[in-house]
Design a protein around this motif. Structure first.
Motif, PDB file in Angstrom:
ATOM      1  N   ASP A 140      29.420-105.445-114.149  1.00 26.82           N
ATOM      2  CA  ASP A 140      28.538-103.793-114.304  1.00 26.82           C
ATOM      3  C   ASP A 140      28.088-103.973-113.403  1.00 26.82           C
ATOM      4  O   ASP A 140      27.477-102.356-113.219  1.00 26.82           O
ATOM      5  N   LYS A 141      27.019-104.627-113.176  1.00 31.52           N
ATOM      6  CA  LYS A 141      25.725-104.273-112.373  1.00 31.52           C
ATOM      7  C   LYS A 141      26.118-103.815-111.188  1.00 31.52           C
ATOM      8  O   LYS A 141      25.405-103.288-110.308  1.00 31.52           O
ATOM      9  N   MET A 142      27.532-104.563-110.085  1.00 32.62           N
ATOM     10  CA  MET A 142      27.897-104.216-108.818  1.00 32.62           C
ATOM     11  C   MET A 142      28.714-104.156-108.794  1.00 32.62           C
ATOM     12  O   MET A 142      29.743-102.682-107.884  1.00 32.62           O
ATOM     13  N   TRP A 143      29.580-105.089-108.729  1.00 28.08           N
ATOM     14  CA  TRP A 143      31.420-105.000-107.854  1.00 28.08           C
ATOM     15  C   TRP A 143      32.205-103.570-108.298  1.00 28.08           C
ATOM     16  O   TRP A 143      32.733-102.591-107.519  1.00 28.08           O
ATOM     17  N   LYS A 144      32.361-102.866-110.010  1.00 33.93           N
ATOM     18  CA  LYS A 144      32.944-102.094-110.169  1.00 33.93           C
ATOM     19  C   LYS A 144      32.217-100.222-109.441  1.00 33.93           C
ATOM     20  O   LYS A 144      33.237 -99.520-109.335  1.00 33.93           O
ATOM     21  N   LYS A 145      30.755-101.284-109.053  1.00 33.55           N
ATOM     22  CA  LYS A 145      30.196 -99.771-108.523  1.00 33.55           C
ATOM     23  C   LYS A 145      30.812 -99.382-107.125  1.00 33.55           C
ATOM     24  O   LYS A 145      30.305 -98.512-106.193  1.00 33.55           O
ATOM     25  N   MET A 146      30.940-100.672-106.345  1.00 37.16           N
ATOM     26  CA  MET A 146      31.213-100.997-104.573  1.00 37.16           C
ATOM     27  C   MET A 146      31.668 -99.810-104.595  1.00 37.16           C
ATOM     28  O   MET A 146      32.886-100.267-104.888  1.00 37.16           O
ATOM     29  N   PRO A 147      32.280 -99.215-103.098  1.00 33.73           N
ATOM     30  CA  PRO A 147      33.127 -98.785-102.542  1.00 33.73           C
ATOM     31  C   PRO A 147      34.456 -99.474-102.026  1.00 33.73           C
ATOM     32  O   PRO A 147      33.555-100.595-101.479  1.00 33.73           O
ATOM     33  N   GLY A 148      35.331 -98.321-102.612  1.00 40.32           N
ATOM     34  CA  GLY A 148      36.585 -99.586-101.520  1.00 40.32           C
ATOM     35  C   GLY A 148      36.690-100.368-100.690  1.00 40.32           C
ATOM     36  O   GLY A 148      36.433-101.227-100.039  1.00 40.32           O
ATOM     37  N   LYS A 149      35.842 -99.359 -99.532  1.00 38.52           N
ATOM     38  CA  LYS A 149      35.277 -99.796 -98.348  1.00 38.52           C
ATOM     39  C   LYS A 149      34.856-101.323 -97.615  1.00 38.52           C
ATOM     40  O   LYS A 149      35.118-102.143 -97.546  1.00 38.52           O
ATOM     41  N   GLU A 150      33.865-101.503 -99.031  1.00 40.18           N
ATOM     42  CA  GLU A 150      33.004-102.361 -98.783  1.00 40.18           C
ATOM     43  C   GLU A 150      33.579-103.826 -99.764  1.00 40.18           C
ATOM     44  O   GLU A 150      33.568-105.260 -99.592  1.00 40.18           O
TER      45      GLU A 150
END
Lengths: 306, 495
Positions: B89-99
């Motif tokens: 919730d806090k981070m991974w689903k929002k992180m851009p794919g290339k990151e």
């Protein structure tokens, strides 16, 4: 025809077993994964040394060159006593007499190429006379070439008959049949040519003349070993194998021995049933043997070049 | 040909056991640093289990204890799932794919750098020959991370005109036959698509997954994105039943797969199940026989036969049956059974005492059923769990050894006469994971591959795997696909 083969049913060579290229190359590569260390390595190196057909097949060969090679064959590296000798010295027919004399009763065989080596592009009559000349001069073994042109034309009977005729001309000399696999174009054809040679009376089947690239490779040799295995089960007769050309390093020679052991088993692990056709392999083996015994590599200059 | 020659031929035998032999060539185990005790990897840190319990993991080749490993109870599972949820919730689903891709690439590279250590530990803990862990398990595992790293920022191309949304927290349970590789199969696509993970390795082979946890920690993957918890069946059940899990990915037995299906029925949880198999390997008379035999050997003896897609049922066309059988018997004589760390070993140790007992049970059943047994004559080590390569002939479709998955180095051999007959027999199984066809004729290959009800059909080869190629089963072999583009689909909602 020859009495020995008369009880054996001759198969239809166009139905020789097929070979899958990817599969045979994978299998051959698998042998190179065997790790040969310590006493197995030393024993393997000594065995390989004892399986060499020390070869000189050049237009510029002379009596002097052949005599020196024959001395080398008997005295591979006198600094280390107890080494085996090579199996044979392989020369052109014109050099057989010299080689025979130089080798005396050392037990080392004289092998002679024949039959319009290396192309084989001549008449049967010439090929037979070539063979008889070599045998009359004392050749213990004859290395003939097959007519690759006729083979590729599908004239298997011609190739078969020619081998059978040369075998007859050999008398008691053992016949090695060179397929020149580098000119045959596929593993299927290598298998077919192997079958023809064995059924026609070959004592050995041999990959190459050494004049064509590629010469011996592990997969090509494996195709031929598998043909030998099938022939053995079919007829009860053992056929010997000789890869020739392109084997100059000890490590590769050990890969061949691994392949031989795991394909045909222990009965073939001697120089009656397996040979390496090579000239520079001997010194590399010697260098490795000395390294195994002393723990250090010596410079190439400590090994004689003949 | 005269009968005299025939009689003589029957007694011909190649000898492989005398003369030149290979000296031991063991891989050094000094490169493998194994701790005395491993904790649970939760939220980016190694933490003590609230169960306060540890279990031992042993080397099946000599029964020595390698390490002890924490046993996660329901509270530990809850902690891991919550960590995964928070990270999601806090981070991974929002992180851009290339990151995300950068992290996955980093894990892949670090696995390559430590490939030898991984290989040695895999062989120590699981019993598989070092040749396989070194040349297959570890490089293929790294390749899976590389492959899926490449997809992370290209999901819009993987699913054109659709939006691929991650599912959430994936609970992943993996078996003991390819511990590291199965971890890679599960983790890599989940991360690439933006899911977070709680992974449970098998209780007999937890060490390489825990080594992977160390790499994940060193790679600075955000805490909680991957959690690795160890334990046996109860731990797995707690994970499956946890309400915070959005997806179950399971590889293992069909029995456990059925339990999981029942457990998640009526919930929102999605699942992919990769279960058992009893693959048919079919040799036609026109096949390149020596290569076919080699393929059969690889098909059944690879990884001691502990392979769900192992080619455990061999069908040989009657006209070449005798030849094939002779070649198989010769070939198994040259298989080297012994110390998994020896570079020349072909068949290592059976993974556990329990599995060895299962295999022996089936061998006994085979003999009782009247099948003819043939084993290689090799000597077995005095300690540890070992089994000789075993062939059974005179087997019927109705024999239990031809119906049930043995998961060991045991091959049943049957004959057939026509193409239709063998198609019927090969499909006559509750499983459908893989099959193999050996023929020189291309049209026959295509006919067979369309008619085999199996997820993978290999032609003139067997047991070939690639990250780009999907893998999965029909019928009781499970559902869903892993690997390739299909493997991404199992971890996304398309909107």
């Amino acid at each position: 025809m020859i009495a020995e083969t008369s009880t054996i049913k001759i198969p239809n060579f166009s139905l020789s077993p097929r070979v899958d290229q990817v599969g045979i190359e994978e299998r051959a590569a698998r042998f190179t994964k065997r790790s040969i260390k310590k006493e197995s390595k030393l024993n393997g190196l000594l065995l390989a040394l004892n399986m060499i057909d020390l070869t000189t097949l050049e237009g510029k060969d002379t009596d002097g060159k052949v005599k020196q090679l024959c001395y080398k064959a008997q005295h591979l590296h006198d600094a280390y006593p107890g080494l085996p000798t090579v199996a044979a010295v392989c020369v052109y027919p014109s050099m057989v007499k010299v080689a025979k004399q130089a080798l005396g009763n050392s037990g080392i065989k004289v092998a002679s190429v024949a039959t319009a080596f290396p192309s084989g592009q001549s008449t049967r009559d010439v090929k037979i006379r070539d063979t008889k000349y070599a045998v009359a001069n004392g050749a213990d073994e004859v290395d003939m070439v097959i007519s690759r042109g006729k083979f590729l034309m599908g004239e298997y009977n011609f190739v078969f008959d020619e081998i059978a005729a040369v075998k007859e001309a050999c008398g008691s000399a053992r016949l090695k049949v060179i397929l020149e696999t580098g000119e045959l174009g596929s593993y299927d054809k290598v298998r077919r040519a192997s079958d023809i040679a064995m059924y026609a009376g070959a004592n050995f089947i041999k990959t190459s003349t050494g004049k064509i690239s590629p010469a011996a490779t592990l997969p090509v040799t494996l195709v031929m070993l598998e043909a030998i295995r099938d022939f053995y089960y079919e007829t009860g007769k053992m056929i010997a194998m000789k890869p020739a050309g392109g084997i100059s390093k000890s490590k590769l020679a050990l890969h061949y021995l691994v392949m031989l052991k795991e394909t045909l088993g222990d009965a073939w692990m001697n120089n009656e049933w397996f040979r390496f056709g090579a000239s520079s392999l001997a010194n590399d083996l010697l260098m490795q043997i000395v390294k195994e015994k002393t723990g250090v590599y010596q410079s190439k200059d400590y090994f004689s070049i003949d | 040909m005269a009968t005299r020659t025939k009689a003589k031929n029957n007694t011909l035998k190649l000898k492989f056991d005398s003369g030149w032999s290979y000296a031991p060539a063991p891989e050094s185990r000094s490169i493998a640093s194994i701790k005395e005790r491993y904790e649970l990897f939760i939220n980016g840190a190694f933490v003590k289990p609230s169960s306060k319990k540890y279990f031992k993991t042993i080397n099946p080749a000599n029964e020595e204890v390698l390490s002890e490993v924490a046993e996660a109870n329901a509270a530990d599972v809850d902690k891991a799932v919550k960590a995964a949820r928070t990270a999601y919730d806090k981070m991974w689903k929002k992180m851009p794919g290339k990151e995300r891709a950068k992290y996955i690439y980093r894990i892949a590279r670090m696995m390559q750098e430590r490939a030898r250590e991984f290989a040695v530990i895999e062989s120590l803990d699981g019993g598989k020959p070092i040749r396989e862990s070194r040349d297959f398990d570890v490089p293929t595992a790294a390749n899976h991370f590389f492959y899926y790293a490449g997809w992370a920022d290209k999901l819009e191309y993987a699913f054109p005109n659709r939006q691929a949304q991650p599912l959430g927290v994936a609970g992943q349970i993996i078996p003991w036959n390819f511990p590291l590789l199965m971890a890679a199969w599960k983790i890599a696509p989940a991360l690439a698509t933006g899911n977070t993970v709680v992974l449970k390795p098998a209780e007999t082979t937890p060490l390489t997954a825990l080594k992977l946890a160390e790499i994940i920690q060193e790679a600075d993957l955000p805490p909680g994105v991957v959690n690795i918890i160890t334990g046996a069946g109860a731990t797995g059940a707690a994970l499956v039943n946890h309400p915070g899990i959005d997806k179950i990915a399971f590889t293992g037995s069909t029995d456990v797969g059925k339990i999981i299906q029942r457990a998640i029925a009526g919930t929102h949880k999605k699942a992919t199940l990769e279960l058992g198999g009893k693959a048919a390997n079919i040799i036609f008379e026109d096949a390149p026989l020596d290569q076919a035999v080699e393929g059969v050997i690889n098909g059944i003896f690879f990884n001691q036969g502990h392979v769900c897609c192992a080619g455990s049922r061999l069908y040989v066309q009657e006209s070449v049956y005798k030849t094939v059988l002779r070649k198989l018997k010769d070939r198994i004589e040259t298989l080297i059974v012994g110390n998994p760390l020896d570079k020349n070993t072909d068949i290592g140790a059976i993974n556990s005492k329990q599995q060895l007992e299962t295999i022996y049970k089936y061998i006994k059943i085979g003999v009782q059923e009247g099948a003819e047994m043939h084993q290689s004559s090799c000597a077995l080590p005095g300690k540890g769990f070992f089994c000789r390569p075993t062939l059974f002939t005179n087997v019927a479709q109705s024999s239990r050894i031809a119906q049930e998955e043995i998961f060991g180095p045991v091959l049943t051999i049957q004959t057939f006469r026509t193409e239709d007959e063998v198609i019927e027999k090969a499909n006559n199984t509750p499983y459908g994971l893989s099959a193999g066809v050996w023929t020189d004729k291309g049209s026959k290959i295509f006919n067979m591959t369309t008619k085999m009800r199996a997820g993978v059909v290999w032609a003139n080869t067997f047991n070939k795997f690639d990250p780009t190629s999907p893998f999965g089963g029909y019928k009781e072999s499970g559902y869903g696909r892993e690997g390739g583009l299909h493997g991404l689909g199992a971890y996304v909602n398309l909107v």
